[in-house]
Design an enzyme around this catalytic site. Structure first.
Site, PDB file in Angstrom:
ATOM      1  N   ASP A 147       0.864  -1.176   0.000  1.00  0.00           N
ATOM      2  CA  ASP A 147       0.000   0.000   0.000  1.00  0.00           C
ATOM      3  C   ASP A 147       0.912   1.241   0.000  1.00  0.00           C
ATOM      4  O   ASP A 147       2.115   1.124   0.266  1.00  0.00           O
ATOM      5  CB  ASP A 147      -0.856  -0.068   1.278  1.00  0.00           C
ATOM      6  CG  ASP A 147      -1.599   1.210   1.556  1.00  0.00           C
ATOM      7  OD1 ASP A 147      -2.163   1.787   0.617  1.00  0.00           O
ATOM      8  OD2 ASP A 147      -1.623   1.618   2.743  1.00  0.00           O
ATOM      9  N   ARG A 148       0.368   2.415  -0.286  1.00  0.00           N
ATOM     10  CA  ARG A 148       1.229   3.610  -0.301  1.00  0.00           C
ATOM     11  C   ARG A 148       1.120   4.419   1.007  1.00  0.00           C
ATOM     12  O   ARG A 148       2.017   4.357   1.846  1.00  0.00           O
ATOM     13  CB  ARG A 148       0.897   4.497  -1.506  1.00  0.00           C
ATOM     14  CG  ARG A 148       2.013   5.501  -1.824  1.00  0.00           C
ATOM     15  CD  ARG A 148       1.576   6.618  -2.756  1.00  0.00           C
ATOM     16  NE  ARG A 148       0.826   7.641  -2.050  1.00  0.00           N
ATOM     17  CZ  ARG A 148       0.398   8.767  -2.601  1.00  0.00           C
ATOM     18  NH1 ARG A 148       0.635   9.012  -3.875  1.00  0.00           N
ATOM     19  NH2 ARG A 148      -0.279   9.655  -1.881  1.00  0.00           N
ATOM     20  N   ASP A 149       0.007   5.144   1.192  1.00  0.00           N
ATOM     21  CA  ASP A 149      -0.085   6.054   2.344  1.00  0.00           C
ATOM     22  C   ASP A 149      -0.071   5.262   3.656  1.00  0.00           C
ATOM     23  O   ASP A 149      -0.873   4.351   3.862  1.00  0.00           O
ATOM     24  CB  ASP A 149      -1.363   6.892   2.251  1.00  0.00           C
ATOM     25  CG  ASP A 149      -1.360   7.793   1.010  1.00  0.00           C
ATOM     26  OD1 ASP A 149      -0.265   8.152   0.537  1.00  0.00           O
ATOM     27  OD2 ASP A 149      -2.456   8.109   0.512  1.00  0.00           O
ATOM     28  N   TYR A 172      -6.081  13.294   2.035  1.00  0.00           N
ATOM     29  CA  TYR A 172      -5.268  12.856   0.910  1.00  0.00           C
ATOM     30  C   TYR A 172      -3.941  13.587   0.935  1.00  0.00           C
ATOM     31  O   TYR A 172      -3.842  14.686   1.467  1.00  0.00           O
ATOM     32  CB  TYR A 172      -5.969  13.151  -0.420  1.00  0.00           C
ATOM     33  CG  TYR A 172      -7.400  12.682  -0.453  1.00  0.00           C
ATOM     34  CD1 TYR A 172      -7.692  11.336  -0.622  1.00  0.00           C
ATOM     35  CD2 TYR A 172      -8.445  13.582  -0.276  1.00  0.00           C
ATOM     36  CE1 TYR A 172      -8.999  10.892  -0.620  1.00  0.00           C
ATOM     37  CE2 TYR A 172      -9.765  13.149  -0.287  1.00  0.00           C
ATOM     38  CZ  TYR A 172     -10.036  11.799  -0.450  1.00  0.00           C
ATOM     39  OH  TYR A 172     -11.327  11.367  -0.447  1.00  0.00           O
ATOM     40  N   ASN A 226      -4.991   3.386  -3.654  1.00  0.00           N
ATOM     41  CA  ASN A 226      -6.245   4.099  -3.943  1.00  0.00           C
ATOM     42  C   ASN A 226      -5.981   5.592  -3.812  1.00  0.00           C
ATOM     43  O   ASN A 226      -5.465   6.030  -2.776  1.00  0.00           O
ATOM     44  CB  ASN A 226      -7.318   3.759  -2.900  1.00  0.00           C
ATOM     45  CG  ASN A 226      -7.934   2.380  -3.072  1.00  0.00           C
ATOM     46  OD1 ASN A 226      -7.750   1.719  -4.083  1.00  0.00           O
ATOM     47  ND2 ASN A 226      -8.681   1.965  -2.066  1.00  0.00           N
ATOM     48  N   GLN A 227      -6.340   6.362  -4.820  1.00  0.00           N
ATOM     49  CA  GLN A 227      -6.165   7.822  -4.732  1.00  0.00           C
ATOM     50  C   GLN A 227      -7.417   8.480  -5.282  1.00  0.00           C
ATOM     51  O   GLN A 227      -7.420   9.043  -6.384  1.00  0.00           O
ATOM     52  CB  GLN A 227      -4.910   8.267  -5.478  1.00  0.00           C
ATOM     53  CG  GLN A 227      -3.611   7.764  -4.859  1.00  0.00           C
ATOM     54  CD  GLN A 227      -3.346   8.303  -3.456  1.00  0.00           C
ATOM     55  OE1 GLN A 227      -3.789   9.409  -3.116  1.00  0.00           O
ATOM     56  NE2 GLN A 227      -2.622   7.546  -2.632  1.00  0.00           N
ATOM     57  N   ARG A 240     -10.532  -0.556  -7.084  1.00  0.00           N
ATOM     58  CA  ARG A 240     -10.455   0.155  -5.802  1.00  0.00           C
ATOM     59  C   ARG A 240     -10.375  -0.849  -4.654  1.00  0.00           C
ATOM     60  O   ARG A 240     -11.281  -1.660  -4.454  1.00  0.00           O
ATOM     61  CB  ARG A 240     -11.665   1.088  -5.631  1.00  0.00           C
ATOM     62  CG  ARG A 240     -11.581   1.894  -4.328  1.00  0.00           C
ATOM     63  CD  ARG A 240     -12.565   3.034  -4.243  1.00  0.00           C
ATOM     64  NE  ARG A 240     -12.608   3.521  -2.880  1.00  0.00           N
ATOM     65  CZ  ARG A 240     -11.686   4.321  -2.327  1.00  0.00           C
ATOM     66  NH1 ARG A 240     -10.682   4.777  -3.048  1.00  0.00           N
ATOM     67  NH2 ARG A 240     -11.781   4.681  -1.067  1.00  0.00           N
TER      68      ARG A 240
HETATM   69 MG   LIG Z   1      -2.632   3.193   3.670  1.00  0.00          MG
END
Ligand SMILES: [Mg+2]
Length: 177
Positions: free
Chosen positions: A12-14, A25, A57-58, A105
């Site tokens: 995952d990113r964030d 965001y 997801n963005q 998503r």
């Molecule tokens: Mg995350």
């Protein structure tokens, strides 16, 4: 003959690659802060021969909150920082959709399946690392071998492993991957 399938580690990113923005965001490069330990996770995976793939997801893109050029700048920065350490991502997938039913998503497994097709990945032997239970569910929905929840809390989780932070994740990958 089709090329042999290989496993990978999905991230995952964030909250995994970069500091979590909380409920909002990360809309600008200035707010994109790499987390200590992510690069070492990529290194730990590479040591075992597994490439790293980021799936994020963005929906700020669909909502017009995240300028696409800022997103590109964040990901150029990420790749450049990894390259400074002799590391690289195999790929990075972004789902801009605002619709929870969109197959890409998370926790829907579309991005992982697309990655698997594109790069001949063996989902059943891959791992998924995320900071939310929805990431764990994404991995389970894609049928991966193991999921890692990066979260210092104590809420119940369906993850295979739970670690408090990304340095601990790197240690886990070295031990268990
Ligand atoms: Mg995350």
């Amino acid at each position: 003959m089709a090329p042999a399938l290989r496993p990978c580690v999905f991230f995952d990113r964030d909250g995994v690659v970069n500091r979590s923005p909380g409920p909002g965001y990360v809309n600008h490069l200035a707010d994109f802060h790499l987390l200590p330990g992510f690069a070492d996770c990529v290194r730990a995976a590479a040591e075992k021969g597994l490439p790293a793939v980021v799936v994020t997801n963005q929906r700020g893109l669909a909502r017009g909150l995240t300028p696409p050029e800022q997103l590109d700048a964040m990901h150029r920065h990420l790749r450049a920082e990894l390259a400074r350490e002799g590391l690289a991502l195999l790929d990075l997938f972004v789902c801009p959709a605002d619709d929870d039913a969109h197959p890409d998503r998370k926790p829907n497994p579309g991005m992982l399946r697309t990655a698997a097709k594109k790069h001949h990945l063996d989902l059943a032997k891959s791992w998924m690392v995320g900071d939310r239970e929805s990431d764990v569910q994404t991995g389970r929905n894609a049928g991966v071998a193991a999921t890692v929840l990066v979260d210092p809390g104590a809420e119940p989780t369906a993850a295979t492993w739970r670690v408090p932070d990304m340095p601990a994740c790197a240690a886990l990958l070295r031990e268990k991957l």
